[in-house]
Structures are given as structure tokens and as C-alpha cells.
Design a protein around this motif. Sequence first.
Motif, PDB file in Angstrom:
ATOM      1  N   ASP A  62       0.849  -1.228   0.027  1.00  0.00           N
ATOM      2  CA  ASP A  62      -0.027  -0.100  -0.061  1.00  0.00           C
ATOM      3  C   ASP A  62       0.691   1.503   0.113  1.00  0.00           C
ATOM      4  OD1 ASP A  62      -1.949   1.915   0.160  1.00  0.00           O
ATOM      5  OD2 ASP A  62      -2.324   1.634   2.181  1.00  0.00           O
ATOM      6  N   TYR A  65       2.408   2.489   3.014  1.00  0.00           N
ATOM      7  CA  TYR A  65       1.385   2.663   4.335  1.00  0.00           C
ATOM      8  C   TYR A  65       1.367   1.194   5.004  1.00  0.00           C
ATOM      9  CZ  TYR A  65       0.814   7.672   3.828  1.00  0.00           C
ATOM     10  OH  TYR A  65       0.810   8.865   3.361  1.00  0.00           O
ATOM     11  N   HIS A 105      -2.473   0.173  11.946  1.00  0.00           N
ATOM     12  CA  HIS A 105      -2.334  -1.046  11.358  1.00  0.00           C
ATOM     13  C   HIS A 105      -0.635  -1.320  11.221  1.00  0.00           C
ATOM     14  CE1 HIS A 105      -3.484   1.270   7.941  1.00  0.00           C
ATOM     15  NE2 HIS A 105      -2.418   1.150   7.676  1.00  0.00           N
ATOM     16  N   PHE A 152     -10.071  -1.248   0.400  1.00  0.00           N
ATOM     17  CA  PHE A 152      -9.866  -1.524  -1.165  1.00  0.00           C
ATOM     18  C   PHE A 152     -10.826  -2.550  -1.812  1.00  0.00           C
ATOM     19  CE2 PHE A 152      -5.340  -0.214   1.162  1.00  0.00           C
ATOM     20  CZ  PHE A 152      -5.864   0.983   0.887  1.00  0.00           C
ATOM     21  N   HIS A 171      -7.903  -2.174   5.814  1.00  0.00           N
ATOM     22  CA  HIS A 171      -7.344  -1.645   4.423  1.00  0.00           C
ATOM     23  C   HIS A 171      -6.755  -2.907   3.670  1.00  0.00           C
ATOM     24  CE1 HIS A 171      -7.355   2.084   6.748  1.00  0.00           C
ATOM     25  NE2 HIS A 171      -7.608   2.456   5.787  1.00  0.00           N
ATOM     26  N   GLN A 175      -2.562  -5.537   5.691  1.00  0.00           N
ATOM     27  CA  GLN A 175      -2.510  -4.499   6.865  1.00  0.00           C
ATOM     28  C   GLN A 175      -3.130  -4.782   8.037  1.00  0.00           C
ATOM     29  OE1 GLN A 175      -3.406  -1.578   3.789  1.00  0.00           O
ATOM     30  NE2 GLN A 175      -1.793  -0.315   4.336  1.00  0.00           N
ATOM     31  N   ARG A 205       2.087  13.607  11.207  1.00  0.00           N
ATOM     32  CA  ARG A 205       0.584  13.422  10.750  1.00  0.00           C
ATOM     33  C   ARG A 205       0.156  11.799  11.127  1.00  0.00           C
ATOM     34  NH1 ARG A 205      -1.288   9.516   6.470  1.00  0.00           N
ATOM     35  NH2 ARG A 205      -3.114  10.552   5.475  1.00  0.00           N
ATOM     36  N   ASP A 207      -1.872   8.742  10.535  1.00  0.00           N
ATOM     37  CA  ASP A 207      -2.740   8.227   9.423  1.00  0.00           C
ATOM     38  C   ASP A 207      -4.035   7.614  10.191  1.00  0.00           C
ATOM     39  OD1 ASP A 207      -2.509   6.903   6.774  1.00  0.00           O
ATOM     40  OD2 ASP A 207      -2.711   5.132   7.867  1.00  0.00           O
ATOM     41  N   VAL A 208      -5.030   7.676   9.570  1.00  0.00           N
ATOM     42  CA  VAL A 208      -6.290   7.075   9.846  1.00  0.00           C
ATOM     43  C   VAL A 208      -6.720   6.935  11.321  1.00  0.00           C
ATOM     44  CG1 VAL A 208      -7.333   5.829   7.694  1.00  0.00           C
ATOM     45  CG2 VAL A 208      -5.643   4.543   9.108  1.00  0.00           C
ATOM     46  N   GLU A 257      -5.332  12.312  10.324  1.00  0.00           N
ATOM     47  CA  GLU A 257      -6.349  12.053   9.117  1.00  0.00           C
ATOM     48  C   GLU A 257      -7.557  11.190   9.748  1.00  0.00           C
ATOM     49  OE1 GLU A 257      -6.117   9.507   4.915  1.00  0.00           O
ATOM     50  OE2 GLU A 257      -5.378   8.640   6.856  1.00  0.00           O
ATOM     51  N   HIS A 331      -1.982  12.242  -1.676  1.00  0.00           N
ATOM     52  CA  HIS A 331      -1.504  11.155  -2.557  1.00  0.00           C
ATOM     53  C   HIS A 331      -2.720  10.192  -2.694  1.00  0.00           C
ATOM     54  CE1 HIS A 331      -1.366  10.454   1.825  1.00  0.00           C
ATOM     55  NE2 HIS A 331      -1.370   8.815   1.396  1.00  0.00           N
ATOM     56  N   ASP A 332      -3.742  10.402  -1.916  1.00  0.00           N
ATOM     57  CA  ASP A 332      -5.108   9.347  -2.148  1.00  0.00           C
ATOM     58  C   ASP A 332      -6.365  10.103  -3.050  1.00  0.00           C
ATOM     59  OD1 ASP A 332      -3.712   7.699  -0.137  1.00  0.00           O
ATOM     60  OD2 ASP A 332      -5.032   8.845   1.325  1.00  0.00           O
ATOM     61  N   ARG A 423      -6.004   6.845  -6.962  1.00  0.00           N
ATOM     62  CA  ARG A 423      -5.001   7.598  -6.348  1.00  0.00           C
ATOM     63  C   ARG A 423      -3.550   7.597  -6.917  1.00  0.00           C
ATOM     64  NH1 ARG A 423      -4.985   4.809  -0.516  1.00  0.00           N
ATOM     65  NH2 ARG A 423      -4.007   2.795  -1.510  1.00  0.00           N
ATOM     66  N   ARG A 427       0.053  10.256  -7.411  1.00  0.00           N
ATOM     67  CA  ARG A 427       1.260   9.860  -7.243  1.00  0.00           C
ATOM     68  C   ARG A 427       2.235   9.805  -8.203  1.00  0.00           C
ATOM     69  NH1 ARG A 427      -0.875   4.926  -3.341  1.00  0.00           N
ATOM     70  NH2 ARG A 427      -2.135   6.097  -2.050  1.00  0.00           N
TER      71      ARG A 427
HETATM   72  C1  NOJ Z   1      -4.521   6.777   4.486  1.00  0.00           C
HETATM   73  C2  NOJ Z   1      -3.195   6.828   3.691  1.00  0.00           C
HETATM   74  O1  NOJ Z   1      -3.201   8.274   3.137  1.00  0.00           O
HETATM   75  C3  NOJ Z   1      -3.424   5.774   2.386  1.00  0.00           C
HETATM   76  O2  NOJ Z   1      -2.540   6.124   1.461  1.00  0.00           O
HETATM   77  C4  NOJ Z   1      -3.308   4.438   3.009  1.00  0.00           C
HETATM   78  O3  NOJ Z   1      -3.788   3.485   1.905  1.00  0.00           O
HETATM   79  C5  NOJ Z   1      -4.403   4.401   4.308  1.00  0.00           C
HETATM   80  N1  NOJ Z   1      -4.252   5.455   4.918  1.00  0.00           N
HETATM   81  C6  NOJ Z   1      -4.247   3.044   4.785  1.00  0.00           C
HETATM   82  O4  NOJ Z   1      -2.895   3.324   5.624  1.00  0.00           O
END
Ligand code: NOJ
Length: 566
Positions: A62, A65, A105, A152, A171, A175, A205, A207-208, A257, A331-332, A423, A427
Amino acid sequence: MAAIEKDFKRSVVYQIYIKSFCDSDGDGIGDLPGITSKLDYLAHLGVDYLWITPFFPSPQADGGYDISNYCAIDPVYGTMDDFDELVCEAHARDLGVMLDMVLCHTSSEHAWFQRALAGDERYRRYYILRDGRGSTCAGDSGEPPTNWQCAFGGSAWEWEPRLGKWYLHMHDVSQPDLDWTNPEVRAACADVVRFWRERGVDGFRFDVVSLISKPEVFEDTPDGSCRSLVADGPHVHEYLRELVAASGIDGMLTVGEMAATTLENCILYTAPERHELTQTFSFHHLKVDYADGDKWKLMEPDIARLREILRSWQEGMQAGGGWNALFWDNHDQPRAITRFGGREGAGERGGSWERVGRMLATCSFTLQGTPYIFQGDELGMTNAGYPSIDCFVDVESTNNYRILMEGGATAEEALHVVNERSRDNGRTPMQWTSGPHAGFTTGTPWLAVPENHVLVNAEAEVGDAGSLFEFYRELVRLRHELPVLAEGAVRFLDAGAQAPKVIAFERTLGDTRLVTVCSFDSEPSRATGLDVDGARYLLGSYDDAPVSGADGALELRPYEAAVFLS
Ligand code: NOJ
């Protein structure tokens, strides 16, 4: 090394997707020395902090990530010495460095998961393991514990015979989610954050992070989606406070996030007296072109909805004492310029791509919150427009291409949707020059470079007075110099019936009033009632101010943004 501490209300953050920023060694993948080599460019742009996406060891299922070791550097990105040099050189230019902490994760290749697989009880407790539905005895998988789908595509549960259980992965299957109810997990995560803070990092930052506290009871949902059910869970605020205190990062710039979050929770996450985070990313404004809420069903952006979401979040966060992170791209996301209409003349000066780029930047830089520039925004980078599914790398894109075809779409239709929503659009390699591979690498880039790099690139734009890059520099300067942008109150304005796709708001501080008007319309519109007569035109997406009628109405050209100060 002393950390850089700047007032986050006056700061601008620049996001670097390391894999695609600058490759120093010709392997086709961006790296830490590549970033260091571009620090002068970033200092010239004027930003305050650099958020660098994960560069830790990872199988890259991923895009990094999926982390297999939180306290090391993947050799593909460089060494610890390279990292120390980057921080030192960034600090020498007064740039803070923010790292991406992916603590919801791990990768399934992380030592913790590997030990769990090997039967170590202590590490089995690090993950979320459940028996299957209808399972009759140990070793019988039965059915997944709930109908939850992962981000996903496909089930969020995986049966693992070595665990004799299903494990949760919100995810990718690689993960597995960490179990934050386990105090040892929380302490281990705080150790990771402390490790990087002690290494000289200036911010983080997360993540999730809205998904770390799972519900007490796991239940099916009507459609299998589980993000809203899991988001802002019962202990998330308590866990965040604990993490911040235990890792010693209170007072640093921190951004969460917040997948599927609510306004009420974002106020709680960011109200200063709660010592959780300084700001949050929310995503509701980037779903206004999802038909039926489905990312993979296309529709034109609904601007009335966008306006209402921005209004409620801006005015709501202000009323509750919270603080927004402002952004259109990361990037998403597919590139916002393409998404909001900048499709014509991609690259040609004066094409709608440039107009839309200026309009979006004007909007985010004059709202209340901390603006984020995603690499390439400042140049006007657009969607990739790949000719074949083979060009895509991202797991979400390839999975959904398959799912679309299984649902009856033709290959051509599925490719079209993926091109719009992938995404990977965010990138593609940074467009430094008009030369081979846009000057990103001397090797073969890991992801193909969009064709318009011959016109849209840093070499062409830096120093060119009319370029998007120079427009961004001006916005950054204003953000630093105008207190009304940092501190001013925000209030949305009604631009009238002849401006259905116009978003307008004012910022006020003492006697100063700043008005921003942004047309998301490809056609002209007429904005009324903004009361900008006599105000000074500060800047906008055209070289001159919009024409103002006798009744004070503004005749806005397509994708016109204009800012007035009085
Ligand atoms: C958010 C990240 O920005 C993304 O790129 C990633 O796939 C998911 N969280 C899981 O970590």
C-alpha cells in the motif's frame, strides 16, 4: 537538535510523497537525498513544514502505508544518516519536518504480526482476532465474523490458519489492524513517536487515526461499510491524549487523518485545551463528485453541496474552537484541477487547468485553517490520463478495476472510471523539467510521468511572473503577512441566484475585512451582495479584477477567484 516551532495558524505545510518527489540514485524511486536536494526550491516557495509520507521498511503493498519496521528506513529511500542530514538541512532553512505515523495497522511482515503467527500469545494480543461465524470447533474457519468490507474492496477479515482466527484489516489484507485496547500496543506506538521526536522531527501526521478505537460490539452493517461505524470510536480521544502525552509531542504541529469523522469529533480532536491534535483532515468536501456516495460511480461535482460542507465545517470548527487542515489534493486523491474542471489546454498558458489551479489555491489559502500544498499543486499538475490499466500500480485502483468489470463494465468503461478516480493520479512523479521523465529520475520511474510535463514543470514556472508557482508563492507570503488570514473570523456569504456555482466568504479581524469569491463555474456568473465596493483587489485567478456593475455585482469569468481587502 532543537525542533522548529512555528505558529501553526500562520504556517503552510507542503506534503511530499517521497516515492515520487525526486530520485537521487536513478532507481526510479524518490528518496531522502532527493528531498534534501530540493530544499532550496521548497524554501523559495516559502512553506514552513514538510510532511513526508512513510519511508520506513515496507513490502509496499500500500505505497509504504504497510510498515514492517517503524524505527528504521527502507534502504530504497536512503539511510538514517540521509535522514539526519535532511532534518539538519531543513532546519538550516527554517523548514520543519513532519513524519507520517501509521499506527492503526502494521504490515503483516512486521515482527509483531510475525510473532503472533508463530504463536506468541503476547503478540496475538496486538491484533484484532475473532472466531468465525458458524465455526463449530477450533480450526474451523466458519464465515467472517461480520460483513465488513475493507477500504480497497473485499472482506475486512482474513482467515489465518496459523492464528486459528480471522484477523481484522480495514485496509489491505497485508495491513492487520492493531488492537488499541491493549495498553502494551499503545505504549509501543508512543515509543515509535518518541523515537522520531528525539531524532529531531518537528511534527506528525497520524494516518487514519479516527479508526484506532474499534466499537465494543462488532455487528453487520446494512451494506457492509464499516468506516462510519468504526470512526471516532469510544476511546479514540483518550488514546490520542495518552499518545501525545507519552511521546512528549504536545505543542508540536500534529494533524490527524480523520476518515469518516464528524464535525463534533474534529472539534474535540483539535480544541487546544484537550491536548490531542492541532488540526484534522476531513474528507467530506472531496466526495461531492461521488454518485450515491460511491467513489467508483462518476458524476460532476455538486458545488452547492461543496459550499454547504465548507460552510458548516468552517463556521462549525470556529464556533467550537477547533482548527482545520485545508487541502484539495494528497496522495490518495485524483488531482483537484482535473476534478473541478481544469481539463482544457492542460499545460497551455491561460488554459482552464491554470485558472482552476489558481481558484482552488485562492480558496484554500483564504479559508480558516492551515493550508497544505501537495507536491505539484504549485505547478498545476493534473490527472495522468493513462492509456491502459497496466500503467496503474495502486492496489485500490487495480482491485476496483476488477470489481467494476465483475459488475458488468466494459474494459473501456472501467479504465475511464479508474483514470478519473485512481490514487495514482496524485502519485505521478513530480514534474521538475520538460526533459526525460520530467527530471524526476535518470532511471525508469516507478509510475509513468504524465505527458503534460513538457509544459507544466518547475523549470518553466519558477521565476516566471505569471506562473501558478509564483501565484502560490504570493499566497504563502500573504498567509504569513496578513493577520486576518491566520486569526480572522470566517463567515460564508450568499452570492445570489445568478451565481449558483460560486463560493464566497469573508474573514474579519478588527477593522480588516477580506472577501474571497471563487467561481467553480465554466460559464460566467454574476455575484451579488458581497459588499466589496471600495475594497482593494488583492489578487485572483485572472490578471485583473472582475468587472463590477453599478449595483455592486461582480461579473465573474469562468473559474474566476478574486480576493478583496478593506
Ligand atoms: C491513509 C493513507 O493516506 C493511504 O494512502 C493509506 O492507503 C491508508 N491510510 C491506509 O494506511
